[in-house]
Design an enzyme around this catalytic site. Structure first.
Site, PDB file in Angstrom:
ATOM      1  N   THR A 131       0.857  -1.179   0.000  1.00 30.61           N
ATOM      2  CA  THR A 131       0.000   0.000   0.000  1.00 30.61           C
ATOM      3  C   THR A 131       0.897   1.235   0.000  1.00 30.61           C
ATOM      4  OG1 THR A 131      -1.815  -1.135   1.118  1.00 30.61           O
ATOM      5  CG2 THR A 131      -1.777   1.270   1.281  1.00 30.61           C
ATOM      6  N   GLU A 133       1.215   5.536  -0.087  1.00 24.95           N
ATOM      7  CA  GLU A 133       0.530   6.772   0.261  1.00 24.95           C
ATOM      8  C   GLU A 133       1.209   7.903  -0.502  1.00 24.95           C
ATOM      9  OE1 GLU A 133       0.102  10.564   2.460  1.00 24.95           O
ATOM     10  OE2 GLU A 133       1.851   9.299   2.718  1.00 24.95           O
ATOM     11  N   TYR A 166       7.873 -11.461  10.313  1.00 21.27           N
ATOM     12  CA  TYR A 166       6.508 -10.932  10.216  1.00 21.27           C
ATOM     13  C   TYR A 166       5.510 -12.080  10.083  1.00 21.27           C
ATOM     14  CZ  TYR A 166       2.896  -7.534   9.023  1.00 21.27           C
ATOM     15  OH  TYR A 166       1.766  -6.747   9.030  1.00 21.27           O
TER      16      TYR A 166
END
Length: 184
Positions: A131, A133, A166
């Site tokens: 994602t 921005e 992660y």
């Protein structure tokens, strides 16, 4: 930690699916460049955009983020209002090795226009669409071009694999597809 070269990035993309789809050389003709560079990979922005709007006078709260604060657009050119931002995603799907941390930097072409690209680090064994921005810091509308370069990823290889990745932590953004809003 060492910054990994084009040779390593190419090998990991082809043999281990680290970047899909993978563009083996920089593409530049008439576009904001994307593809493999000397010590990084310039990813493209997809056609899906979530453009921030303040129509409902909402409060921006990362713990209770409202999707009503966005207008969804699928387009080749996204126009971001002055002093606003848009979320998007990479065309590429990334699979990060356990001994690698990835840092992202915005493209200088956008930065020179007052458009800032922000991405948090891609952690060891994270995978998904990234994602993005885009912040329009100018008092004018700003354009973002889909299927062209948006940012450069630098791959930093650790001296040994991490103890907890992660994936091991079952991170909340693991395997994300499409533009992903904040989660708590």
């Amino acid at each position: 930690m060492a910054v990994m070269s084009d040779i390593w990035i190419r090998q990991m993309a082809k043999e281990h699916g680290m970047i899909e789809p993978f563009v083996e050389q920089q593409k530049r003709e008439g576009t904001i460049s994307y593809g493999l560079s000397s010590y990084g990979y310039d990813a493209r922005v997809a056609r899906e955009f979530k453009i921030f709007t303040n129509v409902d006078s909402a409060v921006v709260d990362p713990k209770q983020f409202s999707s009503n604060s966005f207008v969804d657009r699928e387009t080749d050119v996204c126009v971001i209002p002055p002093n606003s931002f848009a979320l998007a995603r990479t065309v590429e799907y990334f699979r990060i090795p356990r001994d690698v941390l990835v840092i992202c930097l915005g493209k200088s072409t956008y930065a020179r226009c007052g458009i800032i690209v922000n991405v948090t680090p891609l952690e060891p064994e994270w995978e998904g669409h990234v994602t993005l921005e885009f912040s329009n810091t100018t008092p004018l509308p700003a354009k973002i071009y889909a299927n062209e370069g948006a940012c450069q990823f630098l791959f930093l290889k650790g001296d040994q694999p991490c103890e907890v990745s992660y994936k091991d932590r079952a991170g909340k953004y693991m395997g994300q597809r499409g533009v992903t809003l904040p989660k708590l």
